[in-house]
Design a protein around this motif. Structure first.
Motif, PDB file in Angstrom:
ATOM      1  N   ILE A 220       0.836  -1.204   0.000  1.00 55.33           N
ATOM      2  CA  ILE A 220       0.000   0.000   0.000  1.00 55.33           C
ATOM      3  C   ILE A 220       0.873   1.258   0.000  1.00 55.33           C
ATOM      4  N   GLY A 221       1.917   1.225   0.819  1.00 53.27           N
ATOM      5  CA  GLY A 221       2.807   2.383   0.897  1.00 53.27           C
ATOM      6  C   GLY A 221       3.540   2.653  -0.400  1.00 53.27           C
ATOM      7  N   SER A 222       3.864   1.584  -1.136  1.00 59.92           N
ATOM      8  CA  SER A 222       4.609   1.765  -2.385  1.00 59.92           C
ATOM      9  C   SER A 222       3.750   2.329  -3.504  1.00 59.92           C
ATOM     10  N   GLY A 223       2.435   2.326  -3.314  1.00 60.10           N
ATOM     11  CA  GLY A 223       1.532   2.827  -4.354  1.00 60.10           C
ATOM     12  C   GLY A 223       1.549   4.329  -4.510  1.00 60.10           C
ATOM     13  N   GLY A 224       1.934   5.033  -3.447  1.00 61.38           N
ATOM     14  CA  GLY A 224       1.984   6.489  -3.517  1.00 61.38           C
ATOM     15  C   GLY A 224       0.626   7.115  -3.773  1.00 61.38           C
ATOM     16  N   GLY A 233       1.689  -3.690 -10.294  1.00 58.85           N
ATOM     17  CA  GLY A 233       2.150  -3.738  -8.912  1.00 58.85           C
ATOM     18  C   GLY A 233       3.139  -4.876  -8.691  1.00 58.85           C
ATOM     19  N   VAL A 234       4.338  -4.555  -8.263  1.00 58.84           N
ATOM     20  CA  VAL A 234       5.374  -5.568  -8.064  1.00 58.84           C
ATOM     21  C   VAL A 234       4.985  -6.531  -6.939  1.00 58.84           C
ATOM     22  N   MET A 235       4.526  -6.005  -5.832  1.00 59.92           N
ATOM     23  CA  MET A 235       4.140  -6.844  -4.691  1.00 59.92           C
ATOM     24  C   MET A 235       2.996  -7.778  -5.076  1.00 59.92           C
ATOM     25  N   ASN A 236       2.098  -7.271  -5.885  1.00 58.52           N
ATOM     26  CA  ASN A 236       0.957  -8.077  -6.331  1.00 58.52           C
ATOM     27  C   ASN A 236       1.375  -9.101  -7.381  1.00 58.52           C
ATOM     28  N   ARG A 237       2.044  -8.647  -8.407  1.00 57.49           N
ATOM     29  CA  ARG A 237       2.387  -9.505  -9.542  1.00 57.49           C
ATOM     30  C   ARG A 237       3.303 -10.674  -9.152  1.00 57.49           C
ATOM     31  N   TYR A 238       4.187 -10.437  -8.190  1.00 58.71           N
ATOM     32  CA  TYR A 238       5.154 -11.475  -7.818  1.00 58.71           C
ATOM     33  C   TYR A 238       4.764 -12.218  -6.544  1.00 58.71           C
ATOM     34  N   GLY A 239       3.534 -12.017  -6.111  1.00 61.33           N
ATOM     35  CA  GLY A 239       3.008 -12.818  -5.013  1.00 61.33           C
ATOM     36  C   GLY A 239       3.607 -12.563  -3.648  1.00 61.33           C
ATOM     37  N   PHE A 240       4.059 -11.339  -3.389  1.00 63.78           N
ATOM     38  CA  PHE A 240       4.638 -11.025  -2.086  1.00 63.78           C
ATOM     39  C   PHE A 240       3.578 -10.889  -0.993  1.00 63.78           C
ATOM     40  N   VAL A 241       2.316 -10.665  -1.391  1.00 58.88           N
ATOM     41  CA  VAL A 241       1.235 -10.550  -0.415  1.00 58.88           C
ATOM     42  C   VAL A 241       0.321 -11.768  -0.558  1.00 58.88           C
ATOM     43  N   VAL A 252      -3.808  -4.652  -2.994  1.00 57.30           N
ATOM     44  CA  VAL A 252      -3.707  -4.560  -4.453  1.00 57.30           C
ATOM     45  C   VAL A 252      -4.194  -3.187  -4.918  1.00 57.30           C
ATOM     46  N   ILE A 253      -5.305  -2.759  -4.347  1.00 56.18           N
ATOM     47  CA  ILE A 253      -5.851  -1.440  -4.692  1.00 56.18           C
ATOM     48  C   ILE A 253      -4.875  -0.343  -4.295  1.00 56.18           C
ATOM     49  N   GLY A 254      -4.317  -0.455  -3.096  1.00 56.67           N
ATOM     50  CA  GLY A 254      -3.382   0.559  -2.614  1.00 56.67           C
ATOM     51  C   GLY A 254      -2.124   0.641  -3.453  1.00 56.67           C
ATOM     52  N   GLU A 255      -1.588  -0.514  -3.875  1.00 59.10           N
ATOM     53  CA  GLU A 255      -0.349  -0.525  -4.642  1.00 59.10           C
ATOM     54  C   GLU A 255      -0.560  -0.054  -6.075  1.00 59.10           C
ATOM     55  N   GLU A 256      -1.616  -0.541  -6.728  1.00 61.75           N
ATOM     56  CA  GLU A 256      -1.781  -0.283  -8.158  1.00 61.75           C
ATOM     57  C   GLU A 256      -2.625   0.954  -8.459  1.00 61.75           C
ATOM     58  N   MET A 257      -3.489   1.347  -7.530  1.00 59.51           N
ATOM     59  CA  MET A 257      -4.326   2.527  -7.747  1.00 59.51           C
ATOM     60  C   MET A 257      -3.983   3.668  -6.802  1.00 59.51           C
TER      61      MET A 257
END
Length: 358
Positions: A220-224, A233-241, A252-257
């Motif tokens: 979420i923080g990396s989404g800015g 989203g790197v965290m989403n796409r590579y399964g870190f969460v 996912v919403i926080g990182e990509e949107m």
């Protein structure tokens, strides 16, 4: 449509479902879970139909049916405890073409039962508390701590807003404070205790019981402000969460949107809560009033707990985000509950007069 029909709630429902599908598509794209998007689309269409079907039945019908629904709910909660466990818990009933959670049915029924009980008698506190406690105990045995707390929260707020049992509620709160330490040390499973302990100091348990929460916060923080973009989203796409299509889909919403996407979702939820609050004001009798209160509280707990655990403000309990997290039985029950409220907003509740209590 008859005069006075409120179009805002259906549009709000469709907007939330669409937002959820967008987030789910991104969360599962290119993974082995990609088929969940189409399954959720099917469930959303079915749930939208359930919303309008439920809204067509009178509150008199639901009052008549409440006891039968309660008995069915008890039966389902008992049966599920004897089924083979899935991932260490017995929460699901497999019907072949689909699975569902009996606890979701119980969440719907307990609102109707308490509303009926408190609206038809001057008493009812002990009966309502006993029935709620039994349902909560059965769900706790699955085990499902999040839904157990949900059921107890619904009981508390409906009982409180009935304005009949202030003294008894105070007694229960005092007893709860006394028994809470015992529950913490003797009533929780080890993983449940670990979640609560790690909630107090997530960084210390970042590689174990607090892993999901810490990763969600980072995502979420990396989404800015504007996010990284859908599917980027790197965290989403590579399964870190883990579980990013269910409990942690808000990450996912926080990182990509970004902040814009998260704020937009909060605005949609704010509109929904205003609709539910409006229903409590328009309800012409105690039963429909308490049903509206119960539905409003149900959504408020779900939204607060899920987003809270995604940003580290609440412990992880496995509570889904309404219309956003993947789930068939949950979206059906959420939509059915809104169908009850929609009947109040469209002024179709059968009542001979408005009581002075509401």
């Amino acid at each position: 449509m008859r005069k006075g029909t409120d179009f805002l709630l259906p549009f709000n429902l469709v907007a939330l479902m669409s937002y959820g599908l967008l987030a789910l598509f991104s969360a599962t794209y290119g993974s082995r879970y990609s088929g969940l998007f189409y399954r959720q689309l099917f469930w959303d269409v079915l749930a939208l139909s359930a919303f309008f079907v439920v809204s067509r039945f009178s509150f008199r019908f639901w009052k008549t049916l409440t006891v039968k629904l309660l008995l069915i709910s008890f039966l389902l909660l008992i049966v599920v405890l004897f089924l083979p466990p899935v991932s260490g818990s017995r929460r699901w009933m497999n019907l072949g073409i689909a699975s569902f959670q009996p606890s979701e049915v119980a969440k719907f029924v307990i609102v109707l039962f308490l509303a009926k009980l408190y609206s038809e008698s001057k008493g009812g506190f002990f009966a309502g508390t006993a029935i709620t406690g039994l349902i909560a105990l059965l769900i706790y045995r699955e085990p499902d701590l999040g839904m157990t707390l949900m059921i107890l929260g619904i009981w508390f707020f409906i009982t409180f807003f009935s304005r009949k049992f202030d003294k008894w509620i105070l007694v229960v709160l005092i007893m709860g404070l006394v028994l809470f330490p015992l529950l913490m040390f003797f009533g929780l499973e080890e993983y449940q205790m670990n979640r609560i302990i790690s909630f107090m100091n997530p960084e210390k348990y970042a590689s174990s019981s607090a892993y999901n929460t810490v990763q969600a916060i980072r995502a979420i923080g990396s989404g800015g402000f504007a996010g990284k973009g859908l599917l980027l989203g790197v965290m989403n796409r590579y399964g870190f969460v883990p579980e990013d299509y269910t409990d942690f889909i808000f990450s996912v919403i926080g990182e990509e949107m970004g902040f814009v996407g998260a704020f937009t979702l909060l605005v949609l939820y704010a509109i929904l809560m205003l609709n539910l609050w409006s229903a409590t004001k328009k309800a012409p009798d105690m039963f429909s009033y308490l049903v509206s209160v119960g539905v409003m509280v149900t959504f408020l707990i779900h939204i607060t707990e899920n987003i809270g655990m995604n940003i580290g403000l609440m412990p992880v309990t496995g509570i889904p985000l309404p219309f956003i997290s993947y789930g068939g039985s949950s979206v059906m029950i959420f939509s059915a509950q809104l169908g009850l409220v929609y009947r109040v907003l469209t002024k179709k509740v059968e009542a001979k007069f408005r009581t002075s209590e509401i």
